[in-house]
Motif scaffolding. Structure first.
Motif, PDB file in Angstrom:
ATOM      1  N   ASP A   1      19.134  80.850  28.165  1.00 18.69           N
ATOM      2  CA  ASP A   1      18.415  79.694  27.060  1.00 18.69           C
ATOM      3  C   ASP A   1      17.400  79.939  27.239  1.00 18.69           C
ATOM      4  O   ASP A   1      16.814  79.172  26.289  1.00 18.69           O
ATOM      5  N   HIS A   2      16.536  80.657  28.058  1.00 25.17           N
ATOM      6  CA  HIS A   2      14.803  81.253  27.706  1.00 25.17           C
ATOM      7  C   HIS A   2      14.834  82.476  27.267  1.00 25.17           C
ATOM      8  O   HIS A   2      15.954  82.962  28.100  1.00 25.17           O
TER       9      HIS A   2
ATOM     10  N   LYS B   1      18.114  86.156  24.902  1.00 25.33           N
ATOM     11  CA  LYS B   1      17.180  85.093  23.906  1.00 25.33           C
ATOM     12  C   LYS B   1      15.814  85.731  23.620  1.00 25.33           C
ATOM     13  O   LYS B   1      15.888  86.008  24.267  1.00 25.33           O
TER      14      LYS B   1
ATOM     15  N   GLN C   1      19.861  79.677  33.528  1.00 25.37           N
ATOM     16  CA  GLN C   1      20.825  79.487  32.851  1.00 25.37           C
ATOM     17  C   GLN C   1      21.316  79.828  31.377  1.00 25.37           C
ATOM     18  O   GLN C   1      20.049  80.784  30.882  1.00 25.37           O
ATOM     19  N   PHE C   2      22.086  80.050  30.824  1.00 26.93           N
ATOM     20  CA  PHE C   2      22.963  80.132  30.543  1.00 26.93           C
ATOM     21  C   PHE C   2      23.435  79.251  29.013  1.00 26.93           C
ATOM     22  O   PHE C   2      24.164  78.092  29.732  1.00 26.93           O
ATOM     23  N   THR C   3      24.299  79.458  27.570  1.00 29.83           N
ATOM     24  CA  THR C   3      24.784  78.835  26.873  1.00 29.83           C
ATOM     25  C   THR C   3      26.243  79.627  26.551  1.00 29.83           C
ATOM     26  O   THR C   3      25.739  80.959  25.899  1.00 29.83           O
TER      27      THR C   3
END
Length: 319
Positions: free
Chosen positions: A19-20, A96, A29-31
């Protein structure tokens, strides 16, 4: 049996995109998204209104269910996706980036897809398709998937169907560079259309100039060679002609992954729609340029209407 325009096969994975920005080991955090060169092509073709199908194996797990449901939502036929109770679905982590190529780590060894074998080949499904699209990735996954690919290629040739081949080289999956070059070219020589990137073409043929790379494959019986030149566009050559189609101007490159698959979508769909080679390559350049402006592997792939509008609005200066 449903009639299909294009079928393809290979490995799909669950992809977790950070995510960042930052190193993968520092990301919290991941999507979750879908990854896979062949699924990218199947999705892209379906968005353009073609009937596409994808063949593979997935594990009897959450990732496998996610992949099938995602493809169904994209109107890709998954009737030949087998569920394996013994082996898992692979996944990958992707960083990312603000520009350029992201860091990608794979967790795919021993996956269900790597156990796709000739025993899983369903002849009627291939007979129902107009075209087969292949990449070099299944050739590197395992002995079983390579034999499956060989069988599928031979069958479609005997049926008189057209075949496109994108090397999509993954050196880390091969035991040696020499094996990668030898096997990849053996398959490429049997395709109607071959679509390497310029760096791939140099590695596979030993030539640097697009014209010489193309001639290498044309001399082996390939009908059309299209070489991706990045932002410069693409070069194509047949036995009777050649040309260069300029790329579309892009203000900001967000993520380059999936651009080559999007290019293949444009070329394949154009050729199946009986466009000229120039216009088919133009479509490939357009979708490739849209792909690099979106974060996911296939997020930027357009519908037919979106593609037409994009080309019309950005055609100035493209030859």
């Amino acid at each position: 049996m449903q009639k299909l325009d294009v079928i393809t096969f290979g490995e799909a994975m669950a992809m977790f995109i950070a995510d960042h920005p930052g190193s993968l080991h520092e990301v919290n955090q991941f999507t979750r998204e879908l990854a896979g060169a062949e699924t990218n092509v199947a999705i892209g073709l379906a968005r353009l209104g073609l009937n596409s199908g994808w063949i593979s194996k997935v594990g009897n797990d959450a990732f496998g269910k996610f992949i099938i449901e995602r493809l169904k939502n994209e109107n890709v036929d998954t009737s030949q996706v087998l569920i394996d109770d013994n082996y898992p679905t692979g996944f990958q982590l992707k960083s990312k980036v603000l520009a350029g190529d992201p860091e990608v780590q794979y967790f795919r060894k021993g996956s269900a897809a790597s156990h796709l074998s000739v025993d899983d080949f369903y002849q009627e499904y291939y007979t129902a398709a107009r075209h087969l699209h292949m990449t070099g990735i299944p050739l590197a996954l395992s002995k079983e998937t390579r034999e499956f690919a060989k069988h599928a290629l031979s069958f479609m040739r005997m049926q008189g169907r057209t075949i496109s081949f994108d090397p999509n080289l993954r050196p880390t999956l091969w035991s040696s560079k020499e094996e990668m070059v030898k096997v990849t070219n053996e398959f490429a020589f049997q395709a109607n259309y071959v679509m390497p990137g310029i760096a791939e073409g140099e590695l596979l043929t030993g030539f640097k100039h697009p014209r010489d790379i193309a001639s290498f494959y044309l001399d082996e019986g390939v009908e059309l060679v299209v070489i991706k030149l990045g932002e410069e566009g693409a070069f194509y050559k047949t036995q009777i002609g050649e040309g260069t189609v300029q790329g579309f101007k892009v203000q900001k490159v967000v993520d380059t992954v999936g651009a080559g698959d999007g290019f293949a979508v444009g070329v394949i769909s154009g050729l199946l729609d009986c466009l000229s080679i120039h216009d088919a390559v133009l479509q490939g350049n357009a979708i490739g340029s849209l792909a690099v402006q979106a974060p996911g592997d296939n997020d930027g792939y357009p519908t037919k209407c979106q593609l037409r509008n994009y080309i019309e609005n950005n055609l100035q200066g493209v030859k």
